[in-house]
Scaffold this motif. Sequence first.
Motif, PDB file in Angstrom:
ATOM      1  N   SER A 189     -19.738 -12.851   4.461  1.00 27.38           N
ATOM      2  CA  SER A 189     -19.905 -12.482   3.061  1.00 27.38           C
ATOM      3  C   SER A 189     -21.321 -11.963   2.827  1.00 27.38           C
ATOM      4  CB  SER A 189     -19.647 -13.696   2.174  1.00 27.38           C
ATOM      5  OG  SER A 189     -19.796 -13.358   0.831  1.00 27.38           O
ATOM      6  N   PHE A 190     -21.428 -10.912   2.016  1.00 25.81           N
ATOM      7  CA  PHE A 190     -22.712 -10.316   1.676  1.00 25.81           C
ATOM      8  C   PHE A 190     -22.844 -10.262   0.163  1.00 25.81           C
ATOM      9  CE2 PHE A 190     -21.511  -8.722   5.800  1.00 25.81           C
ATOM     10  CZ  PHE A 190     -22.666  -8.905   6.534  1.00 25.81           C
ATOM     11  N   VAL A 191     -24.050 -10.509  -0.328  1.00 23.26           N
ATOM     12  CA  VAL A 191     -24.304 -10.530  -1.767  1.00 23.26           C
ATOM     13  C   VAL A 191     -25.017  -9.248  -2.182  1.00 23.26           C
ATOM     14  CG1 VAL A 191     -25.510 -11.725  -3.629  1.00 23.26           C
ATOM     15  CG2 VAL A 191     -24.444 -13.047  -1.786  1.00 23.26           C
ATOM     16  N   VAL A 192     -24.521  -8.634  -3.260  1.00 26.48           N
ATOM     17  CA  VAL A 192     -25.160  -7.468  -3.856  1.00 26.48           C
ATOM     18  C   VAL A 192     -25.411  -7.812  -5.321  1.00 26.48           C
ATOM     19  CG1 VAL A 192     -24.908  -5.038  -4.461  1.00 26.48           C
ATOM     20  CG2 VAL A 192     -24.009  -5.869  -2.298  1.00 26.48           C
ATOM     21  N   ARG A 246     -23.248   3.386   0.471  1.00 20.80           N
ATOM     22  CA  ARG A 246     -24.677   3.310   0.789  1.00 20.80           C
ATOM     23  C   ARG A 246     -25.227   1.910   0.496  1.00 20.80           C
ATOM     24  NH1 ARG A 246     -26.414   6.730  -2.940  1.00 20.80           N
ATOM     25  NH2 ARG A 246     -26.769   5.021  -4.361  1.00 20.80           N
ATOM     26  N   ASP A 247     -24.800   1.312  -0.622  1.00 23.48           N
ATOM     27  CA  ASP A 247     -25.258  -0.023  -0.995  1.00 23.48           C
ATOM     28  C   ASP A 247     -24.739  -1.086  -0.034  1.00 23.48           C
ATOM     29  OD1 ASP A 247     -26.532   1.007  -3.356  1.00 23.48           O
ATOM     30  OD2 ASP A 247     -24.541   1.133  -4.264  1.00 23.48           O
ATOM     31  N   ILE A 248     -23.528  -0.899   0.447  1.00 24.35           N
ATOM     32  CA  ILE A 248     -22.950  -1.835   1.415  1.00 24.35           C
ATOM     33  C   ILE A 248     -23.702  -1.746   2.733  1.00 24.35           C
ATOM     34  CG2 ILE A 248     -20.854  -2.400   2.702  1.00 24.35           C
ATOM     35  CD1 ILE A 248     -19.304  -1.315   0.216  1.00 24.35           C
ATOM     36  N   VAL A 249     -24.025  -0.529   3.156  1.00 23.46           N
ATOM     37  CA  VAL A 249     -24.803  -0.347   4.387  1.00 23.46           C
ATOM     38  C   VAL A 249     -26.169  -1.015   4.247  1.00 23.46           C
ATOM     39  CG1 VAL A 249     -25.972   1.395   5.802  1.00 23.46           C
ATOM     40  CG2 VAL A 249     -23.605   1.736   5.104  1.00 23.46           C
ATOM     41  N   ASP A 250     -26.806  -0.886   3.079  1.00 20.78           N
ATOM     42  CA  ASP A 250     -28.102  -1.529   2.844  1.00 20.78           C
ATOM     43  C   ASP A 250     -27.992  -3.052   2.890  1.00 20.78           C
ATOM     44  OD1 ASP A 250     -29.196   0.977   2.583  1.00 20.78           O
ATOM     45  OD2 ASP A 250     -29.234   0.936   0.379  1.00 20.78           O
ATOM     46  N   ALA A 251     -26.914  -3.610   2.316  1.00 25.22           N
ATOM     47  CA  ALA A 251     -26.714  -5.061   2.339  1.00 25.22           C
ATOM     48  C   ALA A 251     -26.509  -5.567   3.769  1.00 25.22           C
ATOM     49  CB  ALA A 251     -25.522  -5.447   1.473  1.00 25.22           C
ATOM     50  N   ALA A 255     -27.666  -4.015   6.462  1.00 22.91           N
ATOM     51  CA  ALA A 255     -28.940  -3.811   7.155  1.00 22.91           C
ATOM     52  C   ALA A 255     -29.913  -4.939   6.845  1.00 22.91           C
ATOM     53  CB  ALA A 255     -29.541  -2.471   6.774  1.00 22.91           C
ATOM     54  N   ALA A 256     -29.848  -5.489   5.634  1.00 22.29           N
ATOM     55  CA  ALA A 256     -30.726  -6.603   5.272  1.00 22.29           C
ATOM     56  C   ALA A 256     -30.440  -7.834   6.134  1.00 22.29           C
ATOM     57  CB  ALA A 256     -30.555  -6.946   3.798  1.00 22.29           C
ATOM     58  N   ASP A 257     -29.200  -7.959   6.626  1.00 23.67           N
ATOM     59  CA  ASP A 257     -28.844  -9.066   7.517  1.00 23.67           C
ATOM     60  C   ASP A 257     -28.913  -8.676   8.993  1.00 23.67           C
ATOM     61  OD1 ASP A 257     -28.492 -10.741   5.421  1.00 23.67           O
ATOM     62  OD2 ASP A 257     -26.355 -11.099   5.741  1.00 23.67           O
ATOM     63  N   GLY A 258     -29.396  -7.471   9.282  1.00 23.37           N
ATOM     64  CA  GLY A 258     -29.611  -7.063  10.660  1.00 23.37           C
ATOM     65  C   GLY A 258     -28.477  -6.298  11.308  1.00 23.37           C
ATOM     66  N   PHE A 259     -27.498  -5.830  10.538  1.00 22.46           N
ATOM     67  CA  PHE A 259     -26.391  -5.054  11.086  1.00 22.46           C
ATOM     68  C   PHE A 259     -26.608  -3.585  10.762  1.00 22.46           C
ATOM     69  CE2 PHE A 259     -24.617  -9.244  10.153  1.00 22.46           C
ATOM     70  CZ  PHE A 259     -24.114  -9.582  11.402  1.00 22.46           C
ATOM     71  N   THR A 260     -26.502  -2.739  11.782  1.00 22.81           N
ATOM     72  CA  THR A 260     -26.708  -1.312  11.587  1.00 22.81           C
ATOM     73  C   THR A 260     -25.378  -0.590  11.736  1.00 22.81           C
ATOM     74  OG1 THR A 260     -28.904  -1.533  12.545  1.00 22.81           O
ATOM     75  CG2 THR A 260     -28.011   0.686  12.371  1.00 22.81           C
ATOM     76  N   ILE A 261     -24.888  -0.055  10.619  1.00 23.21           N
ATOM     77  CA  ILE A 261     -23.678   0.759  10.652  1.00 23.21           C
ATOM     78  C   ILE A 261     -23.925   1.982   9.784  1.00 23.21           C
ATOM     79  CG2 ILE A 261     -22.164  -1.232  10.987  1.00 23.21           C
ATOM     80  CD1 ILE A 261     -21.235  -0.784   8.088  1.00 23.21           C
TER      81      ILE A 261
END
Length: 191
Positions: free
Chosen positions: A76-79, A96-101, A103-109
């Motif tokens: 789960s990711f929080v926005v 774009r916002d989902i990708v940023d969320a 990336a904040a947890d260290g996942f690059t997609i």
Amino acid sequence: MQVILLERVPKLGQMGETVKVRDGFARNYLLPLGKALRSNEANKKRFESERATLEARNLERKGEALKVAEVLDGKSFVVVRAAGETGQLYGSVAARDIVDALAADGFTIGRNQVDLNTPIKEIGLHKVSLHLHAEVEVSVQLNVARSTEEAERQSQGESLTSADAIYGVDEDALRPEDFFDPEADGAGEDE
């Protein structure tokens, strides 16, 4: 236009197949991204000579995607976004916002790996599909809230868009008589 697929393309075909596609799709998507070659004798020979390396590279990418999918599955990711009292966002949450969320947890997609048909426009828990590889898909939960405290309450199953959450009122206790007095002056009279 006839093309030879260099990798599996969803709803089109498997690696090595020769398929007919529209010219624009081939020129603007398949050929520039290296997903296909024009179908001619020289490219058929080239594909056959490179087939083993293409299959090995595809298996390697699939293995990496499976490892990431194991970690991401069900996560789960929080926005946090500004929203009105009814839960309607003042903007929206896009890929774009989902990708940023992530990336904040260290996942690059990439943005193109997020399967989001329409932007998210209200707070709540939303399931989002991620296509990590042509054969690997994973779902994550997106918790869209006005604050981190609200996100925690939401993740515990509390509804934040009900009248109780917004106004501190029990929705089941609301009755029309509480708001309208039929015996009041002018009520029910025809003018």
